[in-house]
Design an enzyme around this catalytic site. Structure first.
Site, short mmCIF file in Angstrom:
data_model
loop_
_atom_site.label_atom_id
_atom_site.label_comp_id
_atom_site.label_asym_id
_atom_site.label_seq_id
_atom_site.Cartn_x
_atom_site.Cartn_y
_atom_site.Cartn_z
N VAL A 185 0.84 -1.20 0.00
CA VAL A 185 0.00 0.00 0.00
C VAL A 185 0.88 1.26 0.00
CG1 VAL A 185 -1.74 1.30 1.31
CG2 VAL A 185 -1.92 -1.19 1.13
N THR A 220 -7.23 -4.13 9.69
CA THR A 220 -7.39 -5.37 8.92
C THR A 220 -8.73 -6.05 9.18
OG1 THR A 220 -6.51 -7.61 8.66
CG2 THR A 220 -6.16 -6.58 10.78
N ASP A 221 -9.17 -6.81 8.17
CA ASP A 221 -10.37 -7.63 8.32
C ASP A 221 -10.15 -8.73 9.36
OD1 ASP A 221 -8.46 -8.61 6.44
OD2 ASP A 221 -9.89 -10.11 5.74
N TYR A 260 -1.74 -11.55 15.03
CA TYR A 260 -1.73 -10.43 14.08
C TYR A 260 -2.99 -9.58 14.27
CZ TYR A 260 -2.39 -8.00 9.61
OH TYR A 260 -2.64 -7.04 8.64
N ALA A 315 3.54 -2.00 8.85
CA ALA A 315 2.95 -2.93 9.82
C ALA A 315 3.73 -4.23 9.83
CB ALA A 315 1.49 -3.22 9.44
N TYR A 316 3.52 -5.00 10.87
CA TYR A 316 4.02 -6.38 10.91
C TYR A 316 2.89 -7.20 10.30
CZ TYR A 316 5.85 -10.79 12.75
OH TYR A 316 6.35 -12.05 12.89
N TYR A 347 -4.04 2.10 8.92
CA TYR A 347 -4.74 0.98 8.27
C TYR A 347 -4.99 -0.16 9.26
CZ TYR A 347 -3.83 3.46 4.00
OH TYR A 347 -3.82 4.43 3.03
N ASP A 359 12.75 2.59 12.38
CA ASP A 359 12.39 1.29 12.94
C ASP A 359 11.27 1.55 13.95
OD1 ASP A 359 12.09 -1.10 14.16
OD2 ASP A 359 14.22 -1.40 14.60
N1 LIG Z 1 -1.68 -7.54 3.25
C1 LIG Z 1 -2.96 -7.73 3.55
O1 LIG Z 1 -3.60 -8.67 3.05
C2 LIG Z 1 -3.67 -6.78 4.49
C3 LIG Z 1 -5.02 -7.03 4.78
C4 LIG Z 1 -5.68 -6.16 5.62
C5 LIG Z 1 -5.02 -5.08 6.17
N2 LIG Z 1 -3.70 -4.86 5.90
C6 LIG Z 1 -3.03 -3.71 6.53
O2 LIG Z 1 -2.75 -2.76 5.49
C7 LIG Z 1 -1.55 -2.04 5.81
C8 LIG Z 1 -0.60 -2.14 4.64
O3 LIG Z 1 -0.30 -3.53 4.43
P1 LIG Z 1 0.68 -4.02 3.26
O4 LIG Z 1 0.16 -5.31 2.77
O5 LIG Z 1 0.93 -2.89 2.33
O6 LIG Z 1 2.00 -4.31 4.13
P2 LIG Z 1 3.43 -4.82 3.62
O7 LIG Z 1 3.47 -4.92 2.14
O8 LIG Z 1 3.79 -6.01 4.46
O9 LIG Z 1 4.37 -3.60 4.04
C9 LIG Z 1 4.61 -3.28 5.38
C10 LIG Z 1 5.75 -2.30 5.43
O10 LIG Z 1 6.03 -2.08 6.82
C11 LIG Z 1 7.43 -2.12 6.99
N3 LIG Z 1 7.84 -2.48 8.33
C12 LIG Z 1 7.80 -3.71 8.91
N4 LIG Z 1 8.37 -3.67 10.13
C13 LIG Z 1 8.78 -2.37 10.30
C14 LIG Z 1 9.46 -1.69 11.35
N5 LIG Z 1 9.87 -2.31 12.47
N6 LIG Z 1 9.71 -0.37 11.22
C15 LIG Z 1 9.33 0.28 10.09
N7 LIG Z 1 8.71 -0.31 9.06
C16 LIG Z 1 8.44 -1.62 9.17
C17 LIG Z 1 7.89 -3.18 6.00
O11 LIG Z 1 9.28 -3.07 5.78
P3 LIG Z 1 10.13 -4.41 5.51
O12 LIG Z 1 9.58 -5.01 4.26
O13 LIG Z 1 11.53 -3.92 5.40
O14 LIG Z 1 9.89 -5.29 6.71
C18 LIG Z 1 7.04 -2.84 4.78
O15 LIG Z 1 7.64 -1.85 3.96
C19 LIG Z 1 -1.05 -2.65 7.11
O16 LIG Z 1 -1.51 -1.87 8.18
C20 LIG Z 1 -1.70 -4.02 7.16
O17 LIG Z 1 -1.85 -4.50 8.48
C21 LIG Z 1 -3.02 -5.69 5.05
#
Ligand SMILES: NC(=O)c1ccc[n+]([C@@H]2O[C@H](COP(=O)([O-])OP(=O)(O)OC[C@H]3O[C@@H](n4cnc5c(N)ncnc54)[C@H](OP(=O)(O)O)[C@@H]3O)[C@@H](O)[C@H]2O)c1
Length: 293
Positions: A15, A103-104, A127, A62-63, A101, A38
């Site tokens: 995102v 999550t579901d 999570y 996010a994690y 953001y 971080d």
């Molecule tokens: N993916 C899904 O299906 C989904 C569904 C519902 C909601 N969401 C929510 O939507 C939002 C965006 O999700 P996304 O899928 O775009 O996430 P993503 O692709 O996993 O990206 C998360 C980002 O957070 C960074 N991050 C992780 N640990 C960190 C730390 N300690 N300090 C700073 N940055 C850190 C990651 O960096 P690194 O790659 O270097 O670790 C990555 O760039 C999140 O809030 C997620 O919970 C996601």
């Protein structure tokens, strides 16, 4: 009009990467990600906001490793709950709008009709629990905030279901995919675009606080992982794939560390009513992604 300064955290995520592009037309974007920042370092997260004094803080970091979170609850808690709380407090202190953001996976999946923002959360895994605590921390900070709750995010880059299935379809003759978990696969680019359009409305409003709250933001319709996988496989020309069959299996036959909701379809009526925004059906989203060079 004065150009807003937007601090985007998580610029390399699915995102965040799209937001970095869509936000460019709205203001001056300062985009960061790990390891520059971080989020396990609360003091650094706070200083990032206090020193830059942005108009808007957008936390797309996010994690997100749903299964791994079961064995790393402390790390997931720091990134998904403590950090958003600290960022939202710093945003409140400097008068910035906080965008976050959710999550579901905050829902347990016991419903069989789309979840509303007012439905009670009951996460099944670490999570979802840490993300729910993050939502609560953002609200508790007491500043202006928008929380967009997403579902099954995928896109042309990053780690996601679309790319995994495309890879596996070229390697295996049969794919076995879970058919008893339902959600709304949503393209990361449309999430970024909807966020940007909503943000523009809030920034233009006389009183941003009327918009404070949580909004479900997902593609229209619903499917299960098997339905989603089948559409992805069908989109690959036969000559380019090995896969000939996508078999439907129950989640019980695909054990994972974290339990997932059987149903987490989101009702996005509030987003539509408030901002006039409605994402297309998930099939159309998928067509658009596949049609993007
Ligand atoms: N993916 C899904 O299906 C989904 C569904 C519902 C909601 N969401 C929510 O939507 C939002 C965006 O999700 P996304 O899928 O775009 O996430 P993503 O692709 O996993 O990206 C998360 C980002 O957070 C960074 N991050 C992780 N640990 C960190 C730390 N300690 N300090 C700073 N940055 C850190 C990651 O960096 P690194 O790659 O270097 O670790 C990555 O760039 C999140 O809030 C997620 O919970 C996601």
């Amino acid at each position: 009009m004065h150009q807003p300064k937007i601090l985007l955290i998580g610029k390399n995520g699915q995102v965040g990467w799209e937001l970095h592009r869509t936000l460019a037309a709205v203001g001056q974007v300062l985009a960061v990600d790990y390891p520059e920042i971080d989020l396990t370092d609360a003091a650094a997260a706070r200083a990032l906001v206090l020193e830059n004094r942005p108009t808007v803080v957008i936390n797309a970091a996010a994690y997100t490793a749903v299964d791994k979170a079961e064995s790393e609850p402390k790390l997931a808690q720091q990134i998904n709950c403590a950090a958003p709380g600290v960022l939202a407090e710093a945003a409140k202190q400097t008068g910035a709008l906080m965008v976050h953001y959710s999550t579901d996976y905050v829902f347990d999946g016991a419903k069989s009709t789309p979840y509303l923002e007012t439905d009670s959360p009951n996460p099944l895994g670490v999570y979802g629990q840490t993300k729910l605590a993050g939502d609560q921390a953002v609200r508790a900070a007491g500043g202006d905030h928008l929380i967009f709750r997403l579902c099954w995010v995928y896109g042309a880059r990053g780690q996601n279901f679309l790319l995994t299935i495309r890879r596996l379809a070229c390697d295996r003759e049969t794919l076995r995919v879970v058919s008893d978990q339902f959600g709304c696969p949503t393209w990361s680019r449309l999430i970024a675009e909807a966020t940007t359009l909503a943000l523009r409305q809030v920034l233009a409003a006389r009183e941003a606080s009327v918009y404070n709250g949580t909004y479900h933001l997902a593609a229209g319709g619903s499917t299960n992982w098997h339905g989603f996988a089948s559409r992805i496989v069908e989109s690959i020309p036969e000559a380019e794939r090995r896969c000939r069959q996508v078999a439907a299996i129950p989640a019980a036959e695909y054990p994972t560390a974290a339990k997932r909701p059987a149903y987490s379809v989101l009702d996005c009526g509030k987003l539509q009513k408030t901002f006039g925004l409605q994402l297309p059906a998930w099939e159309e989203c998928l067509r658009l992604v596949l049609d993007t060079p």
